[in-house]
Design a protein around this motif. Structure first.
Motif, PDB file in Angstrom:
ATOM      1  N   ALA A  40       0.980  -1.067  -0.173  1.00  0.00           N
ATOM      2  CA  ALA A  40       0.025  -0.049  -0.138  1.00  0.00           C
ATOM      3  C   ALA A  40       0.840   1.313   0.022  1.00  0.00           C
ATOM      4  O   ALA A  40       2.024   1.168   0.633  1.00  0.00           O
ATOM      5  N   GLY A  41       0.369   2.370  -0.546  1.00  0.00           N
ATOM      6  CA  GLY A  41       1.095   3.636  -0.571  1.00  0.00           C
ATOM      7  C   GLY A  41       0.677   4.259   0.636  1.00  0.00           C
ATOM      8  O   GLY A  41      -0.322   4.503   1.123  1.00  0.00           O
ATOM      9  N   TRP A  42       1.768   4.453   1.466  1.00  0.00           N
ATOM     10  CA  TRP A  42       1.616   5.223   2.901  1.00  0.00           C
ATOM     11  C   TRP A  42       2.253   6.652   2.879  1.00  0.00           C
ATOM     12  O   TRP A  42       2.427   7.285   3.822  1.00  0.00           O
ATOM     13  N   ARG A  43       2.477   7.341   1.673  1.00  0.00           N
ATOM     14  CA  ARG A  43       2.727   8.673   1.662  1.00  0.00           C
ATOM     15  C   ARG A  43       1.602   9.726   1.296  1.00  0.00           C
ATOM     16  O   ARG A  43       0.487   9.359   0.958  1.00  0.00           O
ATOM     17  N   GLY A  44       1.675  10.779   2.128  1.00  0.00           N
ATOM     18  CA  GLY A  44       0.482  11.764   1.907  1.00  0.00           C
ATOM     19  C   GLY A  44      -0.587  11.448   2.853  1.00  0.00           C
ATOM     20  O   GLY A  44      -0.208  10.976   3.888  1.00  0.00           O
ATOM     21  N   ASP A  45      -1.644  11.921   2.495  1.00  0.00           N
ATOM     22  CA  ASP A  45      -2.628  12.013   3.941  1.00  0.00           C
ATOM     23  C   ASP A  45      -3.313  10.538   3.758  1.00  0.00           C
ATOM     24  O   ASP A  45      -4.060  10.294   2.883  1.00  0.00           O
ATOM     25  N   VAL A  46      -2.931   9.764   4.688  1.00  0.00           N
ATOM     26  CA  VAL A  46      -3.660   8.494   4.848  1.00  0.00           C
ATOM     27  C   VAL A  46      -4.103   8.324   6.347  1.00  0.00           C
ATOM     28  O   VAL A  46      -3.563   8.554   7.193  1.00  0.00           O
ATOM     29  N   ALA A  47      -5.275   7.626   6.179  1.00  0.00           N
ATOM     30  CA  ALA A  47      -5.972   7.406   7.571  1.00  0.00           C
ATOM     31  C   ALA A  47      -6.038   5.775   7.722  1.00  0.00           C
ATOM     32  O   ALA A  47      -6.102   4.867   6.594  1.00  0.00           O
ATOM     33  N   VAL A  48      -5.728   5.355   8.894  1.00  0.00           N
ATOM     34  CA  VAL A  48      -5.410   3.900   9.218  1.00  0.00           C
ATOM     35  C   VAL A  48      -6.749   3.448   9.954  1.00  0.00           C
ATOM     36  O   VAL A  48      -6.976   3.895  11.074  1.00  0.00           O
ATOM     37  N   VAL A  49      -7.270   2.531   9.620  1.00  0.00           N
ATOM     38  CA  VAL A  49      -8.605   2.339  10.452  1.00  0.00           C
ATOM     39  C   VAL A  49      -8.453   0.615  10.802  1.00  0.00           C
ATOM     40  O   VAL A  49      -8.119  -0.221  10.091  1.00  0.00           O
ATOM     41  N   LEU A  50      -8.673   0.452  12.123  1.00  0.00           N
ATOM     42  CA  LEU A  50      -8.373  -0.717  12.721  1.00  0.00           C
ATOM     43  C   LEU A  50      -9.527  -1.242  13.588  1.00  0.00           C
ATOM     44  O   LEU A  50     -10.270  -0.358  14.198  1.00  0.00           O
ATOM     45  N   GLY A  51      -9.856  -2.428  13.574  1.00  0.00           N
ATOM     46  CA  GLY A  51     -11.035  -2.821  14.410  1.00  0.00           C
ATOM     47  C   GLY A  51     -10.651  -3.743  15.507  1.00  0.00           C
ATOM     48  O   GLY A  51      -9.470  -3.900  15.577  1.00  0.00           O
ATOM     49  N   SER A  52     -11.532  -4.282  16.404  1.00  0.00           N
ATOM     50  CA  SER A  52     -11.446  -5.008  17.430  1.00  0.00           C
ATOM     51  C   SER A  52     -10.965  -6.473  16.998  1.00  0.00           C
ATOM     52  O   SER A  52     -11.244  -6.793  15.900  1.00  0.00           O
ATOM     53  N   GLU A  53      -9.980  -6.921  17.842  1.00  0.00           N
ATOM     54  CA  GLU A  53      -9.637  -8.409  17.464  1.00  0.00           C
ATOM     55  C   GLU A  53     -11.024  -9.475  17.325  1.00  0.00           C
ATOM     56  O   GLU A  53     -10.962 -10.335  16.468  1.00  0.00           O
ATOM     57  N   ALA A  54     -12.033  -9.076  18.305  1.00  0.00           N
ATOM     58  CA  ALA A  54     -12.957  -9.957  18.260  1.00  0.00           C
ATOM     59  C   ALA A  54     -14.144  -9.802  17.259  1.00  0.00           C
ATOM     60  O   ALA A  54     -14.444 -10.882  16.407  1.00  0.00           O
ATOM     61  N   THR A  55     -14.197  -8.759  16.635  1.00  0.00           N
ATOM     62  CA  THR A  55     -15.078  -8.529  15.669  1.00  0.00           C
ATOM     63  C   THR A  55     -14.730  -7.805  14.397  1.00  0.00           C
ATOM     64  O   THR A  55     -15.657  -7.454  13.478  1.00  0.00           O
ATOM     65  N   GLY A  56     -13.472  -7.166  14.403  1.00  0.00           N
ATOM     66  CA  GLY A  56     -13.301  -6.604  13.319  1.00  0.00           C
ATOM     67  C   GLY A  56     -13.855  -5.395  13.119  1.00  0.00           C
ATOM     68  O   GLY A  56     -14.102  -4.485  13.693  1.00  0.00           O
ATOM     69  N   LEU A  57     -13.911  -4.844  11.646  1.00  0.00           N
ATOM     70  CA  LEU A  57     -14.516  -3.481  11.413  1.00  0.00           C
ATOM     71  C   LEU A  57     -15.956  -3.721  10.794  1.00  0.00           C
ATOM     72  O   LEU A  57     -16.269  -4.783  10.192  1.00  0.00           O
ATOM     73  N   SER A  58     -16.764  -2.837  10.947  1.00  0.00           N
ATOM     74  CA  SER A  58     -18.008  -2.908  10.468  1.00  0.00           C
ATOM     75  C   SER A  58     -18.133  -2.786   8.859  1.00  0.00           C
ATOM     76  O   SER A  58     -17.182  -2.323   8.253  1.00  0.00           O
ATOM     77  N   ALA A  59     -19.408  -3.140   8.448  1.00  0.00           N
ATOM     78  CA  ALA A  59     -19.426  -3.006   6.906  1.00  0.00           C
ATOM     79  C   ALA A  59     -19.108  -1.926   6.311  1.00  0.00           C
ATOM     80  O   ALA A  59     -18.858  -1.961   5.074  1.00  0.00           O
ATOM     81  N   GLU A  60     -19.436  -0.808   7.105  1.00  0.00           N
ATOM     82  CA  GLU A  60     -19.305   0.632   6.492  1.00  0.00           C
ATOM     83  C   GLU A  60     -17.945   0.504   5.908  1.00  0.00           C
ATOM     84  O   GLU A  60     -17.620   1.561   5.023  1.00  0.00           O
ATOM     85  N   TRP A  61     -16.780   0.256   6.610  1.00  0.00           N
ATOM     86  CA  TRP A  61     -15.344   0.143   6.126  1.00  0.00           C
ATOM     87  C   TRP A  61     -15.251  -0.644   4.974  1.00  0.00           C
ATOM     88  O   TRP A  61     -13.951  -0.811   4.389  1.00  0.00           O
ATOM     89  N   GLN A  62     -16.182  -1.303   4.203  1.00  0.00           N
ATOM     90  CA  GLN A  62     -15.893  -1.923   2.633  1.00  0.00           C
ATOM     91  C   GLN A  62     -16.410  -0.952   1.684  1.00  0.00           C
ATOM     92  O   GLN A  62     -16.264  -1.466   0.638  1.00  0.00           O
ATOM     93  N   ALA A  63     -16.584   0.083   2.145  1.00  0.00           N
ATOM     94  CA  ALA A  63     -17.304   0.951   1.016  1.00  0.00           C
ATOM     95  C   ALA A  63     -16.222   1.483   0.028  1.00  0.00           C
ATOM     96  O   ALA A  63     -14.921   1.041   0.097  1.00  0.00           O
ATOM     97  N   SER A  64     -16.552   1.984  -0.975  1.00  0.00           N
ATOM     98  CA  SER A  64     -15.668   2.506  -2.092  1.00  0.00           C
ATOM     99  C   SER A  64     -14.736   3.470  -1.506  1.00  0.00           C
ATOM    100  O   SER A  64     -14.996   4.369  -0.805  1.00  0.00           O
ATOM    101  N   GLY A  65     -13.594   3.625  -2.188  1.00  0.00           N
ATOM    102  CA  GLY A  65     -12.440   4.408  -1.546  1.00  0.00           C
ATOM    103  C   GLY A  65     -11.692   3.791  -0.445  1.00  0.00           C
ATOM    104  O   GLY A  65     -11.126   4.525   0.054  1.00  0.00           O
ATOM    105  N   VAL A  66     -12.192   2.691   0.258  1.00  0.00           N
ATOM    106  CA  VAL A  66     -11.541   2.002   1.268  1.00  0.00           C
ATOM    107  C   VAL A  66     -10.603   0.936   0.793  1.00  0.00           C
ATOM    108  O   VAL A  66     -11.238  -0.151   0.278  1.00  0.00           O
ATOM    109  N   THR A  67      -9.195   0.826   0.962  1.00  0.00           N
ATOM    110  CA  THR A  67      -8.527  -0.092   0.695  1.00  0.00           C
ATOM    111  C   THR A  67      -8.187  -0.830   1.832  1.00  0.00           C
ATOM    112  O   THR A  67      -7.790  -0.488   2.718  1.00  0.00           O
TER     113      THR A  67
END
Length: 98
Positions: A40-67
């Protein structure tokens, strides 16, 4: 160091809208991702999204524009402690930015 950084709280939808308005690249750590974190490209403005170990991330974080990115796992483990994951990802960002 958390006490030296500004902190905000928002819903996933509000956060996505805010990040998109600022044209930030959004990288979400997911166990089902195909792309390795190091590719992944880590230069510039980058947001890192992490979920819990048990449940992970909600479905909203599968949206377009989210890698979705993954850390390779060996053996039977399917998740890594979220603080360890953050450390690996942030050091990769540092490595690429240097």
């Amino acid at each position: 160091t958390i006490f030296t950084m500004p902190v905000a709280q928002a819903s996933a939808r509000e956060t996505l809208d805010w990040l998109r308005a600022r044209s930030a690249r959004i990288l979400a750590a997911r166990v089902d991702a195909q792309q390795l974190y190091s590719e992944a490209g880590w230069r510039g403005d980058v947001a890192v999204v992490l979920g819990s170990e048990a449940t992970g991330l909600s479905a909203e974080w599968q949206a377009s524009g989210v890698t979705a990115i993954k850390l390779p796992m060996r053996g039977a483990a399917d998740s890594l402690n979220v603080s360890a994951t953050a450390a690996v990802l942030f050091y990769e960002a540092l490595r690429q930015r240097e």
